[in-house]
Motif scaffolding. Structure first.
Motif, mmCIF file in Angstrom:
data_model
loop_
_atom_site.group_PDB
_atom_site.id
_atom_site.type_symbol
_atom_site.label_atom_id
_atom_site.label_comp_id
_atom_site.label_asym_id
_atom_site.label_seq_id
_atom_site.Cartn_x
_atom_site.Cartn_y
_atom_site.Cartn_z
ATOM 1 N N TYR A 138 0.818 -1.236 0.015
ATOM 2 C CA TYR A 138 0.054 0.055 0.003
ATOM 3 C C TYR A 138 0.751 1.287 0.003
ATOM 4 O O TYR A 138 2.208 1.401 0.507
ATOM 5 N N ALA A 139 0.366 2.315 -0.675
ATOM 6 C CA ALA A 139 1.119 3.425 -0.671
ATOM 7 C C ALA A 139 0.857 4.406 0.461
ATOM 8 O O ALA A 139 -0.473 4.332 1.100
ATOM 9 N N ALA A 140 1.369 5.233 1.229
ATOM 10 C CA ALA A 140 1.200 6.232 2.261
ATOM 11 C C ALA A 140 2.249 7.151 2.510
ATOM 12 O O ALA A 140 3.614 6.794 2.578
ATOM 13 N N GLU A 141 2.085 8.213 2.282
ATOM 14 C CA GLU A 141 2.944 9.500 2.492
ATOM 15 C C GLU A 141 4.092 9.450 1.652
ATOM 16 O O GLU A 141 5.182 9.679 2.114
ATOM 17 N N GLY A 142 3.738 9.103 0.274
ATOM 18 C CA GLY A 142 5.107 8.964 -0.753
ATOM 19 C C GLY A 142 5.736 7.623 -0.659
ATOM 20 O O GLY A 142 6.557 7.229 -1.363
ATOM 21 N N HIS A 143 5.457 6.884 0.576
ATOM 22 C CA HIS A 143 5.947 5.309 0.279
ATOM 23 C C HIS A 143 5.273 4.597 -0.162
ATOM 24 O O HIS A 143 3.950 4.716 -0.002
ATOM 25 N N VAL A 144 5.739 3.459 -0.487
ATOM 26 C CA VAL A 144 4.979 2.203 -0.650
ATOM 27 C C VAL A 144 5.632 1.094 0.361
ATOM 28 O O VAL A 144 6.639 0.920 0.438
ATOM 29 N N LEU A 145 4.692 0.595 1.114
ATOM 30 C CA LEU A 145 5.152 -0.570 2.031
ATOM 31 C C LEU A 145 4.512 -1.988 1.661
ATOM 32 O O LEU A 145 3.397 -1.860 1.443
ATOM 33 N N PHE A 146 5.379 -2.754 2.096
ATOM 34 C CA PHE A 146 4.908 -4.308 2.013
ATOM 35 C C PHE A 146 3.879 -4.340 3.136
ATOM 36 O O PHE A 146 4.493 -4.350 4.358
ATOM 37 N N HIS A 147 2.951 -4.911 3.162
ATOM 38 C CA HIS A 147 2.064 -5.273 4.310
ATOM 39 C C HIS A 147 2.381 -6.831 4.769
ATOM 40 O O HIS A 147 1.924 -7.688 4.265
ATOM 41 N N VAL A 148 3.090 -6.790 5.878
ATOM 42 C CA VAL A 148 3.691 -8.301 6.196
ATOM 43 C C VAL A 148 2.438 -9.110 6.436
ATOM 44 O O VAL A 148 2.453 -10.301 6.132
ATOM 45 N N PRO A 149 1.426 -8.891 7.389
ATOM 46 C CA PRO A 149 0.349 -9.547 7.812
ATOM 47 C C PRO A 149 -0.479 -10.298 6.549
ATOM 48 O O PRO A 149 -1.324 -11.295 6.574
ATOM 49 N N SER A 150 -0.214 -9.546 5.061
ATOM 50 C CA SER A 150 -0.858 -10.142 4.182
ATOM 51 C C SER A 150 -0.234 -11.489 3.705
ATOM 52 O O SER A 150 -0.802 -12.128 2.543
ATOM 53 N N ASP A 151 0.983 -11.785 4.057
ATOM 54 C CA ASP A 151 1.735 -12.801 3.790
ATOM 55 C C ASP A 151 1.653 -13.879 4.797
ATOM 56 O O ASP A 151 2.403 -13.983 5.781
ATOM 57 N N PRO A 152 0.649 -14.835 4.640
ATOM 58 C CA PRO A 152 0.584 -16.038 5.812
ATOM 59 C C PRO A 152 1.803 -16.700 5.935
ATOM 60 O O PRO A 152 2.177 -17.270 7.016
ATOM 61 N N ASP A 153 2.554 -16.850 5.012
ATOM 62 C CA ASP A 153 3.929 -17.593 4.928
ATOM 63 C C ASP A 153 5.141 -16.956 5.319
ATOM 64 O O ASP A 153 6.256 -17.358 5.428
ATOM 65 N N TYR A 154 4.822 -15.622 5.847
ATOM 66 C CA TYR A 154 5.796 -14.710 6.186
ATOM 67 C C TYR A 154 6.804 -15.409 7.443
ATOM 68 O O TYR A 154 6.213 -15.746 8.516
ATOM 69 N N GLY A 155 7.996 -15.429 7.492
ATOM 70 C CA GLY A 155 8.930 -16.012 8.401
ATOM 71 C C GLY A 155 9.466 -17.553 8.030
ATOM 72 O O GLY A 155 9.860 -18.022 8.977
ATOM 73 N N LYS A 156 8.820 -18.056 6.934
ATOM 74 C CA LYS A 156 9.214 -19.393 6.792
ATOM 75 C C LYS A 156 10.799 -19.707 6.404
ATOM 76 O O LYS A 156 11.205 -20.757 6.723
ATOM 77 N N LEU A 157 11.583 -18.684 5.931
ATOM 78 C CA LEU A 157 12.937 -18.789 5.921
ATOM 79 C C LEU A 157 13.672 -18.831 7.192
ATOM 80 O O LEU A 157 14.456 -19.767 7.545
ATOM 81 N N SER A 158 13.433 -17.797 7.860
ATOM 82 C CA SER A 158 14.005 -17.417 9.216
ATOM 83 C C SER A 158 13.347 -17.989 10.236
ATOM 84 O O SER A 158 14.060 -18.272 11.363
#
Length: 455
Positions: A138-158
């Motif tokens: 999502y874009a916010a204040e000129g930034h674009v950020l990756f929304h971590v909670p949108s990825d249920p697999d986040y953290g699978k490598l570490s």
RNA sequence: GGCCACGUGGCGGAGUGGUUACGCAACGGUCUGCAAAACCGUGUACCCCGGUUCAAUUCCGGGCGUGGCCUCCA
């Protein structure tokens, strides 16, 4: 012979099965070119060069694509360029050139492709747009950020649970973040900061997106091996996975993840504050480590004497021994023609997750055989050339920055020969001592007296 | 504080549920005017404490030590 690889993703050794045997693809995270690379940076460069060589051997030279990127957009670069009053371009070009020279000096083959972030900007913007469309960003204040909670697999490598990371977060969370774990894909540039046009205004990429974009551009959505230093597992590689797989609807970015262990110097963490920070360039060209210069192949030999996943202690003693051994091998192999085939005794341990120390045991057996047998010399040379450890140098070539007056040595040896013939052993021994003080050791063999520079 | 990795003979460094690589250094020997090189030989190590097992350096638990990540350092 099956190649097995320790896959960080699975935390186990697995048999390597390429997606396409006619195009095996590997990606190694290269440097951010704001300063000279240090010896710790040299480890992945050397280790994964061995992997590249092995894959080329197994699948054919034309069937392996090796991408090692150069990150030439980054905030440290901006800061350093401002400090030195040079342009960003000047800084990154100069640093990248030295990095490439260092890698070559360390006996590494050139990667197939060395992409730069500045040449990948369109792909970066396109990937971020795709992530926004897929509701991962999502874009916010000129930034674009990756929304971590949108990825249920986040953290699978570490293998880090999300809630724990949020709890442990020590950084102040930017107000525009929906979630403290969200990370930057694109950020606004103002004034002197380098910037590129994008749907979100003039800006530049965040730290992780460039690798996702470059690997996709040159290797496709899914490739075989992604490698780098162990410290990159989190957050860099974790975020790359989130970005690439988010953009590609869950398709895996890489099937195998490989990470080399950390390097220490004389038993301590390398850091500028401890005064033991050492660059590749200093080792090669300045007398800063042990008061000596070191040949690139000596550094390579030293680096490969420990298995790549183990921690390695970078010590003067290790370098000295590596040099002595390489010089010994050079005396045996100079001007010997290598055999065509690579000996199985070397190939087998390398195929077992790049077990270079075990391969070295085979090299030692080959060295012993090579002392008496021409055929074994050819095999031994083939193995060393394959590993990138030897390129027909003479022994003294490994003593960088030291020079011996060869004519004077020959003259003294002739004088000593005459003294010996006259049975004047006292004079002969005096000359031996004189040579020794020059750093030259002599040996009387059946073919006459030979000499070598002592290391 | 949370998570993770590593800890092997004097040194470096693989590996393994029992037969204990490899290299350097050391020591003895052959050879040599003396040496060197080469060759032969010698050296039973796995941080500590429990547990599992007929058997553990190897598996499990705890401890200690070193290092890493969590803070855009490979």
């Amino acid at each position: 012979m099956a190649l097995t690889i320790y896959n960080t993703l699975a935390r186990e050794k697995q048999v390597f099965e390429p997606i396409d045997r006619t195009n095996v693809r590997m990606y190694v995270c290269g440097p951010t070119v704001y300063d000279f690379a240090h010896i710790g940076n040299a480890r992945p460069v050397i280790v994964f060069d061995v992997l590249f060589r092995l894959l080329r051997h197994l699948y054919g030279e034309k069937h392996v694509t090796y991408v090692r990127n150069i990150t030439d957009v980054e905030d440290k670069i901006i800061a350093r360029a401002a400090e030195r009053h040079v342009s960003i371009r000047e800084l990154t070009e100069g640093t990248a050139k030295i990095y490439q020279e260092d890698a070559l000096a360390l006996g590494c083959l050139k990667p197939t492709i060395e992409p730069r972030v500045t040449d990948t900007m369109a792909e970066i913007v396109a990937m971020i747009e795709q992530l926004v469309r897929n509701n991962h960003a999502y874009a916010a204040e000129g930034h674009v950020l990756f929304h971590v909670p949108s990825d249920p697999d986040y953290g699978k490598l570490s293998r880090r649970p999300l809630d724990e990371m949020i709890a442990g977060a020590r950084v102040e969370v930017a107000p525009y973040k929906k979630n403290p774990m969200d990370f930057v894909l694109w950020k606004p540039s103002t004034g002197e900061q380098p910037g590129w046009d994008s749907p979100w205004g003039k800006g530049r990429p965040g730290w992780h997106i460039e690798c996702s974009a470059m690997s996709e551009k040159h290797l496709g959505e899914t490739f075989d091996i992604h490698a780098g230093g162990i410290d990159l597992i989190f957050p860099h590689h974790e975020n790359e996975i989130a970005q690439s797989e988010g953009a590609h609807h869950g398709k895996p970015i890489a099937n195998y993840w490989m990470h080399n262990g950390f390097l220490q110097v004389e038993g301590e963490k390398m850091s500028k504050s401890l005064g033991n920070f050492i660059t590749i360039r200093e080792l090669l060209a300045e007398k800063k480590f042990g008061g000596e210069q070191w040949h690139g192949l000596v550094l390579r030999h030293a680096m490969l004497s420990t298995h790549y996943r183990q921690p390695i202690d970078w010590t003067l003693d290790r370098l000295t021994r590596s040099r002595t051994e390489l010089m010994d091998w050079a005396r045996l192999l100079h001007d010997v023609a290598p055999s065509a085939d690579l000996h199985e005794d070397v190939l087998a341990p390398l195929s077992d997750d790049l077990n270079t120390p075990a391969a070295y045991a085979a090299l030692h057996r080959m060295a012993a055989a090579a002392r008496t047998n021409q055929e074994d010399r050819a095999h031994f040379k083939r193995a060393l050339v394959f590993l990138g450890l030897y390129d027909n140098q003479k022994d003294a070539d490994f003593l960088v920055g030291q020079s011996v007056d060869a004519a004077r040595v020959e003259e003294l040896i002739a004088k000593r020969g005459a003294a010996r013939k006259a049975k004047d052993f006292k004079e002969a021994d005096r000359i031996r001592a004189e040579l020794s003080s020059m750093g030259v050791a002599i040996e009387d063999g059946p073919g006459g007296t030979t000499w070598k520079v002592m290391s």
